[in-house]
Design a protein around this motif. Sequence first.
Motif, PDB file in Angstrom:
ATOM      1  N   CYS A   1       0.845  -1.197   0.000  1.00 54.40           N
ATOM      2  CA  CYS A   1       0.000   0.000   0.000  1.00 54.40           C
ATOM      3  C   CYS A   1       0.882   1.250   0.000  1.00 54.40           C
ATOM      4  CB  CYS A   1      -0.909  -0.005   1.225  1.00 54.40           C
ATOM      5  SG  CYS A   1      -1.851   1.519   1.393  1.00 54.40           S
TER       6      CYS A   1
ATOM      7  N   CYS B   1       0.039   3.377   3.560  1.00 57.28           N
ATOM      8  CA  CYS B   1       0.423   2.932   4.906  1.00 57.28           C
ATOM      9  C   CYS B   1       1.554   1.902   4.902  1.00 57.28           C
ATOM     10  CB  CYS B   1      -0.788   2.389   5.665  1.00 57.28           C
ATOM     11  SG  CYS B   1      -1.353   0.790   5.079  1.00 57.28           S
TER      12      CYS B   1
ATOM     13  N   CYS C   1      -6.813  -1.772   0.645  1.00 55.76           N
ATOM     14  CA  CYS C   1      -5.760  -2.113   1.597  1.00 55.76           C
ATOM     15  C   CYS C   1      -6.390  -2.634   2.884  1.00 55.76           C
ATOM     16  CB  CYS C   1      -4.901  -0.881   1.904  1.00 55.76           C
ATOM     17  SG  CYS C   1      -3.722  -1.162   3.241  1.00 55.76           S
TER      18      CYS C   1
ATOM     19  N   CYS D   1      -5.341   0.417   5.951  1.00 59.57           N
ATOM     20  CA  CYS D   1      -5.852   1.805   5.911  1.00 59.57           C
ATOM     21  C   CYS D   1      -7.091   1.949   5.036  1.00 59.57           C
ATOM     22  CB  CYS D   1      -4.761   2.764   5.439  1.00 59.57           C
ATOM     23  SG  CYS D   1      -4.408   2.669   3.661  1.00 59.57           S
TER      24      CYS D   1
HETATM   25 ZN   LIG Z   1      -2.878   0.968   3.377  1.00 60.00          ZN
END
Ligand SMILES: [Zn+2]
Length: 240
Positions: free
Chosen positions: A26, A29, A68, A71
């Motif tokens: 991701c 994050c 994701c 997040c």
């Molecule tokens: Zn993420």
Amino acid sequence: MLAVALLLCLPTLVFPATWIDVDVTCPVCGTANVFKVPASFGTYVYQDPSRFQYVFWPATTDTFLYTCRRCHLTAYMQDFAEIPARKISELAAMLEREGSFEGAVVPYYEIPMAIRLKIARNVYEVLERDDEFWCEFDRIAGYHFAESGQASQAHRARAGALARAEAILERAADSQRKELLVIVGAMRVLTGDIVGARQALDHAEPLVYAAPDRDSAALDQFLSQLIRDFKTEVLSGQRY
Ligand SMILES: [Zn+2]
């Protein structure tokens, strides 16, 4: 819409669409995710009934919208890892505020599309996409809302796609009008304006599509066939 033209350039393939796992980090994050990516497909996907919504595989699948697991960043599979660095902090703040939802987050393709589309809409608003993008996003959203029986949300999305397409049409070059009129026709059918749909398709029929960055001849041929199919399979009264 660009993806459509690229895929139309490929030779006709006959094997079925298959998906394989891919590891994707991701960009917001840094969490490692396992997502699905197409390993093969056939150009027959352009004959799917979803062509009457101007929505095409893989956007018709529940695997193309990545989320994701930490997040909840959500985007089309081709966009997920390509988020511009300058947008990361703004996206992180938005996801913190608006990215939460109840229920399991793994595997991502089991998260209801309505949830993922809502987060994706917020993500793409941060990314400031143009009318062409939103016209396609709303067609895709309309497709998935309809598939899950959420008729009023499907209608709202398609009305949004229609308004965008009509706005783009106002400023479009003549060489681009054929595709836009087909989209207008499709959205009018889906929002109940059959007379308006026929008008748009009648206007589109004699036009020739041309664009410097797409395979114009293949797309023009595709649009001509689609207009004929609309008239025989949809506007003649058959359901789809
Ligand atoms: Zn993420």
